[in-house]
Design an enzyme around this catalytic site. Structure first.
Site, short mmCIF file in Angstrom:
data_model
loop_
_atom_site.label_atom_id
_atom_site.label_comp_id
_atom_site.label_asym_id
_atom_site.label_seq_id
_atom_site.Cartn_x
_atom_site.Cartn_y
_atom_site.Cartn_z
N LYS A 208 -15.07 11.12 1.64
CA LYS A 208 -15.97 11.08 2.80
C LYS A 208 -15.75 12.30 3.70
O LYS A 208 -16.69 12.96 4.11
CB LYS A 208 -15.76 9.79 3.59
CG LYS A 208 -16.72 9.62 4.76
CD LYS A 208 -16.39 8.41 5.61
CE LYS A 208 -16.54 7.11 4.87
NZ LYS A 208 -16.34 5.93 5.75
N GLU A 214 -4.95 13.78 -1.73
CA GLU A 214 -4.83 13.63 -3.18
C GLU A 214 -6.11 14.09 -3.89
O GLU A 214 -6.06 14.82 -4.89
CB GLU A 214 -4.54 12.17 -3.54
CG GLU A 214 -3.25 11.61 -2.97
CD GLU A 214 -3.43 10.96 -1.60
OE1 GLU A 214 -2.55 10.20 -1.20
OE2 GLU A 214 -4.47 11.21 -0.93
N GLY A 268 -13.74 2.07 2.27
CA GLY A 268 -13.46 2.58 0.92
C GLY A 268 -13.50 1.51 -0.15
O GLY A 268 -14.09 1.69 -1.22
N ARG A 269 -12.86 0.37 0.12
CA ARG A 269 -12.78 -0.67 -0.91
C ARG A 269 -14.07 -1.47 -1.03
O ARG A 269 -14.19 -2.34 -1.88
CB ARG A 269 -11.60 -1.59 -0.63
CG ARG A 269 -11.57 -2.22 0.75
CD ARG A 269 -10.21 -2.85 1.03
NE ARG A 269 -10.07 -3.32 2.40
CZ ARG A 269 -9.76 -2.55 3.44
NH1 ARG A 269 -9.58 -1.25 3.27
NH2 ARG A 269 -9.60 -3.06 4.65
N GLU A 354 -5.40 -4.96 0.54
CA GLU A 354 -5.57 -3.97 1.60
C GLU A 354 -6.35 -4.56 2.77
O GLU A 354 -6.19 -4.16 3.92
CB GLU A 354 -6.28 -2.73 1.05
CG GLU A 354 -6.21 -1.52 1.98
CD GLU A 354 -6.65 -0.23 1.31
OE1 GLU A 354 -5.79 0.46 0.73
OE2 GLU A 354 -7.86 0.08 1.35
N HIS A 385 -0.05 -13.81 -24.04
CA HIS A 385 1.10 -13.36 -24.82
C HIS A 385 1.99 -12.43 -24.01
O HIS A 385 2.85 -11.74 -24.58
CB HIS A 385 0.62 -12.66 -26.10
CG HIS A 385 -0.08 -13.59 -27.03
ND1 HIS A 385 0.58 -14.31 -28.02
CD2 HIS A 385 -1.38 -13.97 -27.11
CE1 HIS A 385 -0.28 -15.05 -28.67
NE2 HIS A 385 -1.48 -14.88 -28.15
N LYS A 513 1.41 8.46 4.24
CA LYS A 513 0.72 9.75 4.18
C LYS A 513 1.34 10.74 5.16
O LYS A 513 1.55 11.91 4.86
CB LYS A 513 -0.77 9.57 4.49
CG LYS A 513 -1.56 8.84 3.42
CD LYS A 513 -3.03 8.79 3.83
CE LYS A 513 -3.88 8.07 2.81
NZ LYS A 513 -5.31 8.03 3.20
#
Length: 549
Positions: A208, A214, A268-269, A354, A385, A513
């Protein structure tokens, strides 16, 4: 307005009293006592079916849980969110991911702006662009059509589109191969670049602000790699941006005409519905992307209009609250019995943890109950399994959400019946368990001696009484995937209202951060690491020494 403490409310106190009576309930007995338990404790919405009958509750429990939902203002807060009120108090923002999937022509004005018109302007831009790439009309710098798309983002800018592209694999364009890079670890980008050709690769840089550390490190690496064989003027044919920072996008070499914006009221999510979903639209086409949005909107409308007693997100949320609060369930396992939903548990981890991984209320007071459980999971039958042993016979009670499609999108004989048989059998096994008497009868039928039976019986006994939900759809389609995601979004929202936390900020993400910037300067410069604890100082020294070997 500051909410009273959750544990002081009359509806919570009534639930607490009820839970004391219900703590010894056995699911076997609840089913035996009511032949209509299944139809009574199921609900349909937006192409999904929820069976919540395998939870340790009854109709009275549901009534008390819904009393709590009303007392905590779930309906009022829902309406405020959908109307565009600034319910994200710490960031003074509206929360309007639901507006991203509203049909064209439906008006919603926020701060004097018709956001419905804005949303559909971006969608029109996405349609035009994705149509050109998918048809082969958009050509790379050597005149070849695009064959590979690399989405560079992190958090919701990666988890959402990656999950959806994998889930909708059956609908994907046969020429386009999708790649996703999020980790600042160079191995992630290195692996992606090894698979693509600069002449036929399109990079989506999803940030954005266009300063996300990152993402911009990875984008810079991709840019440098591309310019090893191409020229600066070729960047505009191979890089597009999902951002709002026009100046930074242009400075990077991306044509602002190929920038796809979104808004500060898109978290964001919750952003896969926005231009962040560009990779999804490229993979499946704008028509199917529109179906994806429509499925979510159908769930939005159900959430908005259905009475709480038949409201699927509210019921799922309140059952989750019951399990977390009164069964002390510290985690929730997501078990999609569909390989194409392999990234759905990871997507829900961010969505839930979050959003509601908070310890203070919206008013700043300490929360006086447990909040968000740890969310984790894996596709069935692989999960059976791997870790189902712990879920069946471990010391903790872990609720499970089983998710399955009644029909496959492949035509391989025998597979889907086996898959569904395993899904339904596991939910039954977690509910019924196997008593010591049943184990002893089986071992006796096998002609084992009493001594052998005494030795084996404790190991083969399953306590059962483990709660689960089962969510079914006819097929995994763009529409049902949209509804499924929206179901869990609204579930998360409802639980946030119950706990009175702000589900739409994430300040805990920021601390690491800030510290990382300081440590990065020490790793790459001549600053001697002395301002940290001895462990952190020692680790930095070791890393610097290793770089000079």
């Amino acid at each position: 307005m500051r909410q009273p403490a959750l544990t002081s409310t009359s509806s919570f106190l009534a639930l607490e009293s009820h839970a004391a009576d219900a703590k010894d309930w056995q699911l076997r007995q609840l089913f035996a006592a009511d032949a209509q338990r299944f139809p009574k404790l199921t609900v349909d919405a937006a192409g999904l079916f929820l069976d919540y009958s395998k939870n340790r509750l009854d109709a009275n429990t549901i009534g008390l849980l819904l009393d709590l939902a009303r007392e905590r203002g779930v309906e009022r807060q829902r309406d405020a969110m959908l109307a565009g009120e600034k319910i994200n108090l710490t960031e003074h923002r509206a929360v309007l991911h639901t507006a991203l999937r509203m049909p064209r022509g439906k008006a919603l004005t926020v701060d004097g702006q018709d956001i419905g018109r804005d949303v559909h302007a971006v969608l029109d831009h996405i349609k035009d662009f994705t149509d050109r790439v998918r048809s082969g009309a958009w050509l790379g710098y050597t005149g070849k059509p695009i064959t590979d798309v690399v989405n560079i983002g992190i958090g919701g800018s990666d988890l959402g589109p990656k999950m959806a592209v994998l889930a909708l694999r059956s609908y994907a364009h046969p020429r386009l191969k999708m790649h996703f890079v999020s980790n600042v670890d160079g191995h992630d980008m290195d692996a992606a670049l090894a698979q693509v050709n600069p002449e036929t690769t399109l990079f989506i840089v999803a940030s954005k602000t266009f300063v996300t550390a990152e993402t911009m490190l990875n984008a810079g690496t991709a840019r440098s790699w591309f310019l090893q064989t191409a020229k600066e003027e070729d960047l505009a044919r191979h890089f597009v941006a999902v951002s709002t920072n026009t100046a930074a996008v242009q400075a990077f070499g991306i044509d602002p005409a190929n920038m796809f914006p979104f808004w500060d009221w898109v978290g964001g999510r919750y952003s896969v519905w926005s231009a962040i979903g560009l990779a999804v639209a490229l993979a499946v086409g704008f028509g199917y992307f529109s179906d994806f949005l429509a499925g979510a909107h159908a769930m939005d409308e159900h959430f908005r209009t259905a009475p709480l007693e038949q409201n699927m997100p509210v019921l799922l949320a309140m059952i989750g609250f019951w399990n977390r609060q009164f069964l002390n369930a510290g985690s929730l396992s997501i078990a999609p019995y569909h390989q194409d939903l392999s990234r759905f548990p990871a997507y829900l981890q961010q969505l839930d943890m979050e959003s509601n991984g908070k310890r203070v209320t919206r008013g700043g007071a300490e929360v006086d109950t447990p909040t968000c459980p740890v969310v984790w999971g894996e596709c069935g039958t692989n999960a059976q399994h791997a870790y189902f042993q712990l879920l069946h016979q471990g010391t903790d009670v872990t609720p499970i959400d089983f998710i399955a499609a009644l029909r496959a999108t492949h035509d391989l004989a025998g597979h889907h019946d086996s898959l569904l048989a395993n899904c339904f059998a596991q939910s039954e096994a977690f509910m019924t368990g196997k008593t010591a008497a049943e184990v002893r009868a089986d071992l006796t039928a096998q002609k084992l001696s009493e001594a052998e039976i005494d030795e084996l019986a404790p190991h083969k006994t399953f306590p059962g009484n483990r709660p689960s939900n089962t969510i079914l759809m006819d097929q995994l389609t763009p529409s049902t995937l949209g509804a499924l995601i929206a179901l869990y979004e609204h579930k998360t929202f409802v639980q946030g209202v119950i706990w009175d936390v702000n589900s739409f900020d994430q300040w805990g993400v920021e601390l690491g951060k800030v510290l990382a910037k300081n440590i990065h300067a020490e790793l790459t410069g001549d600053i001697k690491p002395e301002r940290h604890d001895s462990s952190t100082n020692g680790l930095i020294i070791m890393a610097k020494a290793a770089q000079h070997i």
